[in-house]
Design a protein around this motif. Structure first.
Motif, PDB file in Angstrom:
ATOM      1  N   MET A  36      15.231 106.026  24.116  1.00  8.37           N
ATOM      2  CA  MET A  36      16.102 105.497  23.052  1.00  8.37           C
ATOM      3  C   MET A  36      17.558 105.864  23.317  1.00  8.37           C
ATOM      4  O   MET A  36      18.452 105.038  23.177  1.00  8.37           O
ATOM      5  N   ILE A  37      17.779 107.107  23.715  1.00 15.02           N
ATOM      6  CA  ILE A  37      19.149 107.570  23.962  1.00 15.02           C
ATOM      7  C   ILE A  37      19.729 106.867  25.185  1.00 15.02           C
ATOM      8  O   ILE A  37      20.867 106.400  25.156  1.00 15.02           O
ATOM      9  N   THR A  38      18.939 106.754  26.241  1.00 15.00           N
ATOM     10  CA  THR A  38      19.408 106.078  27.451  1.00 15.00           C
ATOM     11  C   THR A  38      19.771 104.629  27.160  1.00 15.00           C
ATOM     12  O   THR A  38      20.790 104.129  27.636  1.00 15.00           O
ATOM     13  N   GLY A  39      18.962 103.973  26.352  1.00 16.49           N
ATOM     14  CA  GLY A  39      19.223 102.581  26.016  1.00 16.49           C
ATOM     15  C   GLY A  39      20.450 102.377  25.149  1.00 16.49           C
ATOM     16  O   GLY A  39      21.099 101.328  25.206  1.00 16.49           O
ATOM     17  N   ALA A  40      20.784 103.367  24.343  1.00 12.95           N
ATOM     18  CA  ALA A  40      21.891 103.226  23.396  1.00 12.95           C
ATOM     19  C   ALA A  40      23.194 103.863  23.861  1.00 12.95           C
ATOM     20  O   ALA A  40      24.258 103.553  23.336  1.00 12.95           O
ATOM     21  N   ALA A  41      23.124 104.760  24.839  1.00  7.72           N
ATOM     22  CA  ALA A  41      24.309 105.514  25.255  1.00  7.72           C
ATOM     23  C   ALA A  41      25.230 104.668  26.122  1.00  7.72           C
ATOM     24  O   ALA A  41      24.814 104.105  27.135  1.00  7.72           O
ATOM     25  N   GLU A  42      26.470 104.619  25.732  1.00 14.60           N
ATOM     26  CA  GLU A  42      27.479 103.894  26.498  1.00 14.60           C
ATOM     27  C   GLU A  42      27.930 104.758  27.675  1.00 14.60           C
ATOM     28  O   GLU A  42      28.280 105.916  27.513  1.00 14.60           O
ATOM     29  N   ARG A  43      27.927 104.173  28.866  1.00 14.53           N
ATOM     30  CA  ARG A  43      28.317 104.905  30.073  1.00 14.53           C
ATOM     31  C   ARG A  43      29.835 104.924  30.195  1.00 14.53           C
ATOM     32  O   ARG A  43      30.500 103.918  30.027  1.00 14.53           O
ATOM     33  N   HIS A  44      30.375 106.102  30.476  1.00 15.99           N
ATOM     34  CA  HIS A  44      31.814 106.254  30.708  1.00 15.99           C
ATOM     35  C   HIS A  44      32.167 105.485  31.983  1.00 15.99           C
ATOM     36  O   HIS A  44      31.423 105.527  32.966  1.00 15.99           O
ATOM     37  N   PRO A  45      33.311 104.780  32.020  1.00 18.17           N
ATOM     38  CA  PRO A  45      33.658 103.965  33.184  1.00 18.17           C
ATOM     39  C   PRO A  45      33.804 104.744  34.496  1.00 18.17           C
ATOM     40  O   PRO A  45      33.649 104.166  35.568  1.00 18.17           O
ATOM     41  N   GLU A  46      34.093 106.035  34.433  1.00 19.22           N
ATOM     42  CA  GLU A  46      34.259 106.825  35.654  1.00 19.22           C
ATOM     43  C   GLU A  46      32.990 107.560  36.063  1.00 19.22           C
ATOM     44  O   GLU A  46      33.032 108.433  36.936  1.00 19.22           O
ATOM     45  N   VAL A  47      31.870 107.201  35.454  1.00 15.62           N
ATOM     46  CA  VAL A  47      30.594 107.840  35.742  1.00 15.62           C
ATOM     47  C   VAL A  47      29.635 106.766  36.242  1.00 15.62           C
ATOM     48  O   VAL A  47      29.459 105.741  35.587  1.00 15.62           O
ATOM     49  N   ASN A  48      29.025 106.997  37.405  1.00 13.80           N
ATOM     50  CA  ASN A  48      28.058 106.018  37.900  1.00 13.80           C
ATOM     51  C   ASN A  48      26.723 106.179  37.165  1.00 13.80           C
ATOM     52  O   ASN A  48      26.542 107.114  36.381  1.00 13.80           O
ATOM     53  N   GLN A  49      25.802 105.279  37.433  1.00 13.07           N
ATOM     54  CA  GLN A  49      24.533 105.272  36.689  1.00 13.07           C
ATOM     55  C   GLN A  49      23.744 106.561  36.880  1.00 13.07           C
ATOM     56  O   GLN A  49      23.182 107.095  35.929  1.00 13.07           O
ATOM     57  N   GLU A  50      23.717 107.070  38.105  1.00 13.44           N
ATOM     58  CA  GLU A  50      22.989 108.317  38.364  1.00 13.44           C
ATOM     59  C   GLU A  50      23.637 109.501  37.633  1.00 13.44           C
ATOM     60  O   GLU A  50      22.944 110.338  37.050  1.00 13.44           O
ATOM     61  N   GLN A  51      24.960 109.570  37.670  1.00 10.75           N
ATOM     62  CA  GLN A  51      25.674 110.640  36.958  1.00 10.75           C
ATOM     63  C   GLN A  51      25.447 110.530  35.456  1.00 10.75           C
ATOM     64  O   GLN A  51      25.276 111.538  34.772  1.00 10.75           O
ATOM     65  N   HIS A  52      25.445 109.305  34.957  1.00  8.24           N
ATOM     66  CA  HIS A  52      25.205 109.069  33.531  1.00  8.24           C
ATOM     67  C   HIS A  52      23.821 109.592  33.134  1.00  8.24           C
ATOM     68  O   HIS A  52      23.675 110.295  32.132  1.00  8.24           O
ATOM     69  N   ALA A  53      22.818 109.273  33.940  1.00  8.40           N
ATOM     70  CA  ALA A  53      21.458 109.730  33.661  1.00  8.40           C
ATOM     71  C   ALA A  53      21.377 111.253  33.691  1.00  8.40           C
ATOM     72  O   ALA A  53      20.730 111.869  32.831  1.00  8.40           O
ATOM     73  N   THR A  54      22.037 111.875  34.669  1.00  6.51           N
ATOM     74  CA  THR A  54      22.042 113.337  34.760  1.00  6.51           C
ATOM     75  C   THR A  54      22.758 113.953  33.568  1.00  6.51           C
ATOM     76  O   THR A  54      22.300 114.953  32.995  1.00  6.51           O
ATOM     77  N   LEU A  55      23.871 113.357  33.167  1.00  6.87           N
ATOM     78  CA  LEU A  55      24.614 113.842  32.004  1.00  6.87           C
ATOM     79  C   LEU A  55      23.757 113.756  30.749  1.00  6.87           C
ATOM     80  O   LEU A  55      23.678 114.717  29.973  1.00  6.87           O
ATOM     81  N   LEU A  56      23.084 112.631  30.542  1.00  4.26           N
ATOM     82  CA  LEU A  56      22.221 112.477  29.373  1.00  4.26           C
ATOM     83  C   LEU A  56      21.104 113.518  29.376  1.00  4.26           C
ATOM     84  O   LEU A  56      20.849 114.170  28.367  1.00  4.26           O
ATOM     85  N   GLN A  57      20.456 113.668  30.517  1.00  6.71           N
ATOM     86  CA  GLN A  57      19.348 114.604  30.616  1.00  6.71           C
ATOM     87  C   GLN A  57      19.807 116.047  30.371  1.00  6.71           C
ATOM     88  O   GLN A  57      19.174 116.802  29.635  1.00  6.71           O
TER      89      GLN A  57
END
Length: 120
Positions: free
Chosen positions: A6-27
């Motif tokens: 749910m969080i991954t689906g709703a969380a907006e990714r920061h423009p300077e963060v790639n998808q892998e970094q975004h996933a690591t940040l969320l986790q």
């Protein structure tokens, strides 16, 4: 659907963060703050700094109030921001900005009925 999904689906990714970094940040943020102890700590710290209403809005069932990156730093401390930045592989400024977008969501989704999660 699980909480992380749910969080991954709703969380907006920061423009300077790639998808892998975004996933690591969320986790990583979920591990730090997505539990009873983490949320209680955020609430207590926010209240002591006069911004308790922000975190309380994330816990409650109403709309989430935004948190500015500077408020986020006051709320969780530079050490935690540095720790997140290092783990994710971004600068502390980017980590602070990205986390200011996702922390309200993490707390909100971890408290779906407006109550703190039960201690594990």
């Amino acid at each position: 659907m699980g909480l992380m999904d749910m969080i991954t689906g709703a969380a907006e990714r920061h423009p300077e963060v790639n998808q892998e970094q975004h996933a690591t940040l969320l986790q990583t943020a979920m591990q730090m703050f997505g539990n009873q102890q983490g949320i209680s700590g955020l609430l207590n710290n926010a209240r002591s700094q006069g911004i308790g209403h922000l975190v309380e809005s994330w816990v409650s069932t109403g709309a989430n109030q935004p948190v500015a990156p500077s408020q986020l730093e006051s709320l969780i401390g530079q050490d935690r921001i540095n720790q997140l930045a290092s783990r994710v592989g971004v600068s502390p400024d980017v980590a602070r900005a990205a986390l200011s977008r996702i922390l309200p969501l993490i707390v909100d989704k971890s408290t779906p009925e407006g109550k703190l999660p039960q201690a594990a």
